[in-house]
Design a protein around this motif. Structure first.
Motif, PDB file in Angstrom:
ATOM      1  N   ALA A   1       0.962  -1.285   0.053  1.00  0.00           N
ATOM      2  CA  ALA A   1      -0.141  -0.181   0.101  1.00  0.00           C
ATOM      3  C   ALA A   1       0.783   1.221   0.015  1.00  0.00           C
ATOM      4  N   GLY A   2       1.840   1.099  -0.590  1.00  0.00           N
ATOM      5  CA  GLY A   2       2.687   2.451  -1.050  1.00  0.00           C
ATOM      6  C   GLY A   2       2.229   3.112  -2.492  1.00  0.00           C
ATOM      7  N   LYS A   3       2.200   4.533  -2.554  1.00  0.00           N
ATOM      8  CA  LYS A   3       1.700   5.018  -3.542  1.00  0.00           C
ATOM      9  C   LYS A   3       2.695   5.237  -4.760  1.00  0.00           C
ATOM     10  N   SER A   4       4.246   5.204  -4.210  1.00  0.00           N
ATOM     11  CA  SER A   4       5.019   5.577  -5.195  1.00  0.00           C
ATOM     12  C   SER A   4       5.723   4.278  -5.753  1.00  0.00           C
ATOM     13  N   GLY A   5       6.470   4.480  -6.799  1.00  0.00           N
ATOM     14  CA  GLY A   5       7.447   3.219  -7.361  1.00  0.00           C
ATOM     15  C   GLY A   5       6.554   2.343  -7.809  1.00  0.00           C
ATOM     16  N   ILE A   6       7.264   0.929  -8.069  1.00  0.00           N
ATOM     17  CA  ILE A   6       6.363  -0.068  -8.686  1.00  0.00           C
ATOM     18  C   ILE A   6       5.145  -0.495  -7.808  1.00  0.00           C
ATOM     19  N   MET A   7       5.464  -0.247  -6.531  1.00  0.00           N
ATOM     20  CA  MET A   7       4.181  -0.514  -5.723  1.00  0.00           C
ATOM     21  C   MET A   7       2.889   0.114  -5.912  1.00  0.00           C
TER      22      MET A   7
END
Length: 353
Positions: free
Chosen positions: A209-215
């Motif tokens: 549940a991260g907004k940035s990068g591949i996630m």
């Protein structure tokens, strides 16, 4: 008195690290340290590791590195990276007199070059070759502190947990562990494509549940394709990375270990996508659970996406080399293309139906 936590387990009277550990215990006691896990008989679990970190003022990893030792070491490194307040000012020293930690360090070196680890691990996991150097290094770091990880908060965390029921035609949940920092457009496109393919296969997408990068890209791909998405995160990481839009369910947890546990519990399989220290930490946890025959990992496949570069070298080559010496056949499989990933879970879930 300050308390230091030792890693490692003493395997009987003939353990080759026994004399080194005895020398280390003597030096630590004589220099004013109280010692946790002096006999090497304490078990660390996902539910108690944060408490063990809170209780300790420093950490020393001993020779004879095992997968569990490496999991603990990289967990502390991830804590430094994510500004875990419970690790502030607490040094970590790795006594590598037998060079058993070298493969682990090679993985961190490789991922640093690949751009998924921004910091130099040598500034945080301080490798030494003698017990005397352990004492000197602990003293230096306690006086001079730990380098800043270079992370900046982007906001405050005021989110709480929420749930959305699974769709009626739901086939299962696949957890994707991956980088929240990598910004290479090709990797982001792969992440978005994986999310889309999971949705089209009626597979829910679970993430950190991260907004940035591949996630963030994986979640976006699933959401845009109408997929069910879920994730778990902790307040101090949300303040660094934000939350992606469109999550169907979200589980707020107090630390990165209970965060991993709820993600594992709610998933039927796992994809290890290009990532950094956090991704390695999560993969180590999966392998340890498999070795322990933990019910949370029974019949749950793990697929490592070893994405090749232009020269044909795989993103996770050093990590796979390390695991090949510590894992059993069948603990994980390796995919070299996106086409190889989703079918693994479709076949497994079809057999289980």
């Amino acid at each position: 008195m300050p308390k230091v936590r030792l890693s490692g387990t003493v395997l009987g009277e003939n353990d080759p690290t026994r004399s080194t550990r005895a020398r280390l215990l003597h030096l630590l006691f004589s220099h004013g340290w109280d010692i946790y896990n002096g006999n090497g008989d304490q078990r660390i679990t996902l539910s108690n590791i944060e408490r063990k970190i809170i209780e300790s003022d420093a950490f020393v990893f001993t020779p004879g590195a095992t997968l569990e030792d490496m999991f603990k070491a990289i967990s502390i490194f991830v804590g430094y990276q994510t500004l875990d307040r419970h690790l502030a000012g607490k040094p970590t020293v790795v006594l590598n007199s037998d060079f058993s930690w070298d493969p682990f360090f090679s993985v961190l070196d490789h991922l640093h070059k690949m751009g998924t680890i921004q910091q130099d691990y040598r500034d945080y996991l301080l490798a030494v070759e003698t017990s005397d150097d352990v004492i000197k290094t602990l003293d230096v770091v306690r006086h001079h502190g730990i380098p800043d990880a270079g992370r900046v908060k982007i906001g405050e965390s005021n989110v709480s947990s929420f749930e959305t029921p699974l769709p009626l035609n739901h086939a299962g949940n696949i957890c994707v562990f991956c980088s929240a920092s990598l910004t290479d457009p090709a990797f982001l496109a792969d992440g978005e494509e994986l999310g889309r393919r999971l949705a089209e296969a009626r597979l829910g997408c679970v993430s950190g549940a991260g907004k940035s990068g591949i996630m963030g890209a994986v979640v976006k791909g699933s959401v845009d394709a109408g997929g069910w998405t879920a994730g778990s995160n902790v307040p101090h990481i949300i303040e660094l990375e934000g939350l992606p839009e469109g999550l169907s369910s979200f589980w707020l947890k107090p630390d990165i270990y209970t965060r991993m546990e709820v993600m594992i519990q709610n998933s039927d399989g796992f994809v290890i996508f290009p990532g950094g220290a956090g991704t390695v930490q999560e993969l180590f946890a999966l392998m340890i659970f498999k070795h322990q025959k933990n019910p949370l990992m029974v019949n749950k496949p793990v697929v490592i996406f070893n994405r090749p570069n232009a020269a044909g070298l795989g993103f996770f080559d050093p990590l796979i080399d390390l695991l090949d010496g510590m894992c059993q056949p069948g603990d994980f499989s390796v995919a070299h293309t996106l086409d190889d990933i989703v079918p693994v879970f479709e076949r497994k879930l079809k057999k289980s139906a």
